[in-house]
Write a protein that holds these residues in place. Sequence first.
Motif, mmCIF file in Angstrom:
data_model
loop_
_atom_site.group_PDB
_atom_site.id
_atom_site.type_symbol
_atom_site.label_atom_id
_atom_site.label_comp_id
_atom_site.label_asym_id
_atom_site.label_seq_id
_atom_site.Cartn_x
_atom_site.Cartn_y
_atom_site.Cartn_z
ATOM 1 N N GLU A 1 0.770 -1.132 -0.051
ATOM 2 C CA GLU A 1 0.063 -0.027 0.073
ATOM 3 C C GLU A 1 0.717 1.201 0.016
ATOM 4 O O GLU A 1 0.564 2.229 -0.899
ATOM 5 C CB GLU A 1 -0.862 -0.118 1.314
ATOM 6 N N THR B 1 3.940 1.394 -1.368
ATOM 7 C CA THR B 1 4.580 1.399 -2.610
ATOM 8 C C THR B 1 3.294 2.114 -3.636
ATOM 9 O O THR B 1 3.587 3.071 -4.360
ATOM 10 C CB THR B 1 4.773 -0.022 -3.063
ATOM 11 N N ALA B 2 2.102 1.761 -3.434
ATOM 12 C CA ALA B 2 1.176 2.419 -4.361
ATOM 13 C C ALA B 2 1.046 3.749 -3.789
ATOM 14 O O ALA B 2 0.685 4.601 -5.095
ATOM 15 C CB ALA B 2 -0.135 1.696 -4.055
ATOM 16 N N GLU C 1 3.990 5.442 -5.692
ATOM 17 C CA GLU C 1 3.809 5.416 -7.059
ATOM 18 C C GLU C 1 2.736 6.409 -7.498
ATOM 19 O O GLU C 1 2.825 7.147 -8.788
ATOM 20 C CB GLU C 1 3.334 4.150 -7.826
ATOM 21 N N GLU C 2 1.642 6.613 -6.769
ATOM 22 C CA GLU C 2 0.550 7.702 -7.228
ATOM 23 C C GLU C 2 0.875 9.078 -6.869
ATOM 24 O O GLU C 2 0.430 9.946 -8.048
ATOM 25 C CB GLU C 2 -0.695 7.334 -6.070
#
Length: 270
Positions: A194, A196-197, A200-201
Amino acid sequence: MKSHFMAYGATMSTLLVVYTVGALLRQWRQRRGLSQLDLAIAADVSARHVSLVETGRSTPSADMILRLADQLHVPLRDRNRLLLAAGFAPRYAERPLDDTALSAALDAVRRVLQAHEPYPALAFDRRWNIVLTNRAVDPFFARVAPDLLRPPVNLVRLGLDPRGLASLVVNLADVRAVFRTRISRQLAIAPDAELTALYEELLHQVPEDTVGQRVDADVVIPMILRIDGRELRLFSTITTFGTPMDVTIDEIAIESYYPADAQSAAYFTR
């Protein structure tokens, strides 16, 4: 952890690599940049024993797992995963923050936040979701779009969204660089899907010329806010619990903001 496999044989092979306690310990050791000898010396065991554990030729006791995990600075959540991988029960509880068992710890967080007034301070979890704030934060949140304040309120999203605090930040590229450095370091220490997401977002796709300089651990870059026609210069420190025995408390951090000059201090103390 989610994985996709082409065949049953590949599934079994991958599970053996990913989920054995020896393989997990090896991943943590390599993540820390240590040799088997380095870890053995730190944990006061033989390098041969570390090798046998990592290759699965020796089954470590729960105490040995925790002994090695302590030297590898493995977070409590992941220590539980190591124990489960070896067939042992988790050693550290994970309770909701409002659980009565955590009332003393939660009260300590509140006291730290309140003691920092009139300057802003807040507490957040491992995914940068805000769990508590002091009253000095309220005037800043009053300038934020209401949908960004629906729980869970994420500090990174709040700080970088133009409808959040980003519109107030003069040196947004530097603040973004601080977030990039902190979260990159955090993911290197303990990977998380999460987080990491989130990275990246909000951070990964940002054009390089708008990112600002990379921030080293010992460098303090002030956050400059433009409020009511004046500029406030703030720097921050992060505090964590020293010896937590609960996963939730282990993952709580308190960020305290301080004025970087007399004019900024006067804004808060008047």
